[in-house]
Design a protein around this motif. Structure first.
Motif, mmCIF file in Angstrom:
data_model
loop_
_atom_site.group_PDB
_atom_site.id
_atom_site.type_symbol
_atom_site.label_atom_id
_atom_site.label_comp_id
_atom_site.label_asym_id
_atom_site.label_seq_id
_atom_site.Cartn_x
_atom_site.Cartn_y
_atom_site.Cartn_z
ATOM 1 N N ARG A 127 0.829 -1.213 0.000
ATOM 2 C CA ARG A 127 0.000 0.000 0.000
ATOM 3 C C ARG A 127 0.863 1.263 0.000
ATOM 4 N N THR A 128 2.189 1.074 -0.061
ATOM 5 C CA THR A 128 3.122 2.200 -0.017
ATOM 6 C C THR A 128 4.001 2.188 -1.265
ATOM 7 N N LEU A 129 4.228 3.374 -1.818
ATOM 8 C CA LEU A 129 5.039 3.513 -3.034
ATOM 9 C C LEU A 129 6.219 4.424 -2.777
ATOM 10 N N LEU A 130 7.392 4.007 -3.266
ATOM 11 C CA LEU A 130 8.560 4.872 -3.377
ATOM 12 C C LEU A 130 8.885 4.979 -4.858
ATOM 13 N N ALA A 131 8.966 6.196 -5.386
ATOM 14 C CA ALA A 131 9.177 6.357 -6.821
ATOM 15 C C ALA A 131 10.069 7.564 -7.097
ATOM 16 N N ASP A 132 10.997 7.380 -8.025
ATOM 17 C CA ASP A 132 11.954 8.431 -8.376
ATOM 18 C C ASP A 132 11.667 8.899 -9.798
ATOM 19 N N GLU A 133 11.047 10.044 -9.922
ATOM 20 C CA GLU A 133 10.680 10.627 -11.214
ATOM 21 C C GLU A 133 9.957 9.594 -12.101
ATOM 22 N N PRO A 134 8.825 9.053 -11.646
ATOM 23 C CA PRO A 134 8.186 7.942 -12.363
ATOM 24 C C PRO A 134 7.543 8.310 -13.694
ATOM 25 N N VAL A 135 7.366 9.610 -13.975
ATOM 26 C CA VAL A 135 6.715 9.993 -15.236
ATOM 27 C C VAL A 135 7.582 10.934 -16.062
ATOM 28 N N SER A 136 8.876 10.949 -15.800
ATOM 29 C CA SER A 136 9.770 11.905 -16.468
ATOM 30 C C SER A 136 9.864 11.700 -17.972
ATOM 31 N N ALA A 137 9.622 10.471 -18.460
ATOM 32 C CA ALA A 137 9.735 10.177 -19.893
ATOM 33 C C ALA A 137 8.382 10.168 -20.596
ATOM 34 N N LEU A 138 7.319 10.591 -19.897
ATOM 35 C CA LEU A 138 5.971 10.522 -20.456
ATOM 36 C C LEU A 138 5.465 11.906 -20.825
ATOM 37 N N ASP A 139 4.615 11.965 -21.881
ATOM 38 C CA ASP A 139 4.029 13.250 -22.253
ATOM 39 C C ASP A 139 2.931 13.620 -21.248
ATOM 40 N N GLY A 140 2.413 14.845 -21.384
ATOM 41 C CA GLY A 140 1.470 15.380 -20.407
ATOM 42 C C GLY A 140 0.268 14.492 -20.112
ATOM 43 N N PRO A 141 -0.512 14.094 -21.139
ATOM 44 C CA PRO A 141 -1.696 13.262 -20.884
ATOM 45 C C PRO A 141 -1.350 11.911 -20.260
ATOM 46 N N MET A 142 -0.290 11.260 -20.729
ATOM 47 C CA MET A 142 0.078 9.963 -20.168
ATOM 48 C C MET A 142 0.620 10.119 -18.753
ATOM 49 N N ALA A 143 1.374 11.188 -18.509
ATOM 50 C CA ALA A 143 1.879 11.437 -17.158
ATOM 51 C C ALA A 143 0.713 11.612 -16.186
ATOM 52 N N ALA A 144 -0.303 12.355 -16.603
ATOM 53 C CA ALA A 144 -1.475 12.559 -15.748
ATOM 54 C C ALA A 144 -2.215 11.240 -15.515
#
Length: 216
Positions: free
Chosen positions: A143-160
């Motif tokens: 139930r806990t997440l650790l993430a380092d820049e998880p959407v840095s390679a994604l465009d705006g809609p996909m990042a959202a």
């Protein structure tokens, strides 16, 4: 209730202090964004958080931690290796069970990767690899997440879209984000890191974009 308690963390590289001493408590229900410029210590803090008390968490490291020759399916499946027996994991390597194919396929559909189930990770684009790592985290039972820049390679809609999935799946999270707008929109607490120390720790609804620019 505390989900993650870090006390007096320090990190030294080549004789130079790159983090701390730093203490941070993440309570259950906290969705914490780590913000600050590159080199401030966000990635180091996440690594130490995983090593010191958060090994139960789903993890999306900066290098993604994928096995390049294996297909997307097996990279996602690895999130639960320790839950299954050796014979089950070995059998899955050669002929995955239908229920696992279905569950992982459904997760990949959510990140627009359903057609890449059997594609080797080495053949994927950077954004596709990042979404594979996201699917692996979603497949994890924590139930806990650790993430380092998880959407840095994604465009705006996909990042959202991905941030929506992560927020819905993980009640508690500690995520390094360079994008201030995403941090304010998807997290309820902002921790600003500057020169390896905590320079800011406030509720997201008390802050604006201009409040965070000084950290950069």
């Amino acid at each position: 209730m505390s989900d993650l308690e870090l006390s007096n963390l320090t990190a030294v590289f080549d004789g130079r202090a790159v983090l701390g001493p730093l203490s941070l408590t993440v309570a259950e229900g906290d969705r914490v964004a780590l913000v600050g410029k590159s080199g401030a210590g966000k990635s180091t803090l996440l690594k130490l958080a995983f090593q010191h008390g958060a090994r139960h968490a789903a993890l999306v490291p900066q290098d993604l931690g994928l096995v390049q020759p294996l297909p997307v399916f097996h990279n996602v499946f690895m999130a639960r290796l320790d839950e299954r027996s050796l014979w089950y994991n070995t059998a899955t390597l050669f002929r995955p069970f239908r229920r696992d194919r279905q569950e992982i396929g459904d997760l990949l559909d959510q990140v627009a990767m359903g057609d890449k189930l059997w594609q080797p990770v080495a053949a994927l684009s950077g954004g596709q690899r990042q979404r594979t790592a996201i699917a692996r985290a979603l497949y994890h039972r924590s139930r806990t997440l650790l993430a380092d820049e998880p959407v840095s390679a994604l465009d705006g809609p996909m990042a959202a879209r991905v941030m929506d999935l992560l927020r819905a799946r993980f009640p508690t999270s500690l995520i390094a984000l360079h994008d201030i707008d995403l941090a304010l929109a998807y997290c309820n607490r902002i921790v600003g890191i500057q020169d390896g120390r905590i320079a800011l720790d406030r509720r997201a609804d008390e802050l604006s974009e201009s409040d965070l620019l000084a950290l950069y």
